[in-house]
Design a protein around this motif. Structure first.
Motif, short mmCIF file in Angstrom:
data_model
loop_
_atom_site.label_atom_id
_atom_site.label_comp_id
_atom_site.label_asym_id
_atom_site.label_seq_id
_atom_site.Cartn_x
_atom_site.Cartn_y
_atom_site.Cartn_z
N GLU A 26 94.30 68.97 -10.45
CA GLU A 26 93.23 68.25 -10.19
C GLU A 26 92.50 67.74 -8.80
O GLU A 26 91.26 67.75 -8.80
N LEU A 27 93.37 67.65 -7.86
CA LEU A 27 92.98 67.49 -6.53
C LEU A 27 92.48 68.77 -6.09
O LEU A 27 91.39 68.59 -5.42
N GLU A 28 92.98 69.76 -6.46
CA GLU A 28 92.45 71.06 -5.59
C GLU A 28 91.01 71.28 -6.49
O GLU A 28 90.04 71.71 -5.72
N LYS A 29 90.72 70.89 -7.95
CA LYS A 29 89.45 71.25 -8.43
C LYS A 29 88.38 70.48 -7.85
O LYS A 29 87.26 70.48 -7.48
N LEU A 30 89.08 68.94 -7.50
CA LEU A 30 88.09 67.96 -6.60
C LEU A 30 87.56 68.51 -5.22
O LEU A 30 86.65 68.41 -5.02
N VAL A 31 88.74 69.16 -4.61
CA VAL A 31 88.30 69.84 -3.35
C VAL A 31 87.11 70.83 -3.34
O VAL A 31 86.37 70.96 -2.96
N ALA A 32 87.55 71.60 -4.48
CA ALA A 32 86.55 72.91 -4.82
C ALA A 32 84.97 72.20 -4.99
O ALA A 32 84.21 72.65 -4.59
N THR A 37 79.49 70.80 -3.62
CA THR A 37 78.31 70.00 -3.63
C THR A 37 77.91 69.87 -2.34
O THR A 37 76.71 69.44 -1.93
N MET A 38 78.85 69.94 -1.23
CA MET A 38 78.41 69.89 0.33
C MET A 38 77.47 71.21 0.44
O MET A 38 76.54 70.77 1.16
N GLU A 39 77.91 72.19 0.25
CA GLU A 39 77.11 73.21 0.16
C GLU A 39 75.68 73.24 -0.31
O GLU A 39 74.70 73.57 0.30
N ASP A 40 75.74 72.90 -1.40
CA ASP A 40 74.65 72.83 -2.34
C ASP A 40 73.66 71.76 -1.59
O ASP A 40 72.43 71.87 -1.52
N LEU A 87 86.94 72.95 6.33
CA LEU A 87 88.31 72.40 6.69
C LEU A 87 88.51 71.22 5.59
O LEU A 87 87.58 70.36 5.06
N VAL A 88 89.64 70.93 5.06
CA VAL A 88 90.04 70.00 4.05
C VAL A 88 90.67 68.97 4.63
O VAL A 88 91.74 69.17 5.42
N LEU A 127 95.99 67.25 10.00
CA LEU A 127 95.52 67.46 8.48
C LEU A 127 96.29 68.20 7.60
O LEU A 127 96.53 69.26 7.62
N PRO A 128 97.08 67.51 6.74
CA PRO A 128 97.93 67.92 5.58
C PRO A 128 97.18 68.89 4.80
O PRO A 128 96.18 68.53 4.49
N GLN A 129 97.38 70.17 4.41
CA GLN A 129 96.66 70.80 3.61
C GLN A 129 97.24 71.04 2.31
O GLN A 129 98.25 70.40 1.91
N LEU A 130 96.22 71.54 1.17
CA LEU A 130 96.76 71.58 -0.11
C LEU A 130 98.02 72.50 -0.45
O LEU A 130 98.82 71.95 -1.44
N ASP A 131 98.33 73.32 0.38
CA ASP A 131 99.41 74.09 0.33
C ASP A 131 100.71 73.29 0.94
O ASP A 131 102.17 73.89 0.87
N GLY A 132 100.52 72.06 1.32
CA GLY A 132 101.86 71.37 1.83
C GLY A 132 101.99 71.56 3.29
O GLY A 132 102.44 70.91 4.02
N SER A 133 101.24 72.70 3.94
CA SER A 133 101.31 72.86 5.39
C SER A 133 100.70 71.71 6.30
O SER A 133 99.84 71.15 5.42
#
Ligand code: NI
Length: 186
Positions: A26-32, A37-40, A87-88, A127-133
């Protein structure tokens, strides 16, 4: 999916956002969706409260303007900005340094308003990343400014709160107008 961007006057923009507790699909979808939205909107940053979600999440992309920073480091090493954008930001932690500089800012939630904001010039962000790094980035210029602006959003702070007294006086009427317009109707 392109999301609606919440406009000035909506209470969610004033919330102190809560930490992201779990990275899931759900979070990954929100980030995408936030990146899309930012690009648009042709923005360089977007924070979760700007799409109505009060969590400590933001995205930033200044890669179209690589000359806007004088250095960019990832985990202590010089890096190519384009390789790391967008950057996320999930529960970001910032260290600010350097002299303060006043530069013009705008915000996708405060349309038609630009004003100069005084901020420290150098940022180190964990910055903690989506993949845990965890990615530690350091930079200055436009990126340092965009990062501070987005992290302010996570604390319910808008750039217009940081203007000089003169700047605030100049924008008072305009902001009052914006606050009294329902953003869905704009
Ligand atoms: Ni903003």
């Amino acid at each position: 999916m392109i999301l609606d961007i919440v406009q000035y006057g909506e209470p969610v923009l004033r919330k102190k956002c809560v930490s992201v507790s779990q990275v899931d699909s759900e979070l990954e979808k929100l980030v995408a969706d936030m990146i899309e939205t930012m690009e648009d909107a042709e923005g360089i940053g977007l924070a979760a409260p700007q799409i109505g979600v009060d969590i400590r999440l933001a995205v930033v992309d200044v890669s179209p303007d690589p000359e806007s920073v004088s250095f960019f480091k990832v985990d202590g090493e010089d890096a190519e900005m384009a390789d790391h954008m967008p950057l996320v930001f999930i529960n970001p932690e910032l260290e600010l340094s350097g002299p303060k500089e006043s530069e013009s800012e705008g915000c996708l939630s405060i349309q038609e308003v630009r004003a100069k904001v005084n901020r420290p010039t150098v940022v180190k962000a964990r910055l903690p990343q989506l993949d845990g790094s965890v990615k530690v980035i350091e930079s200055d210029g436009l990126l340092a400014r965009a990062i501070q602006h987005e992290v302010d959003h996570l604390n319910g702070i808008l750039f217009t709160d940081r203007l000089s007294t003169t700047g605030k006086t100049r924008l008072r009427k305009k902001l009052k107008e914006l606050a009294n317009t329902e953003w869905e109707k704009r």
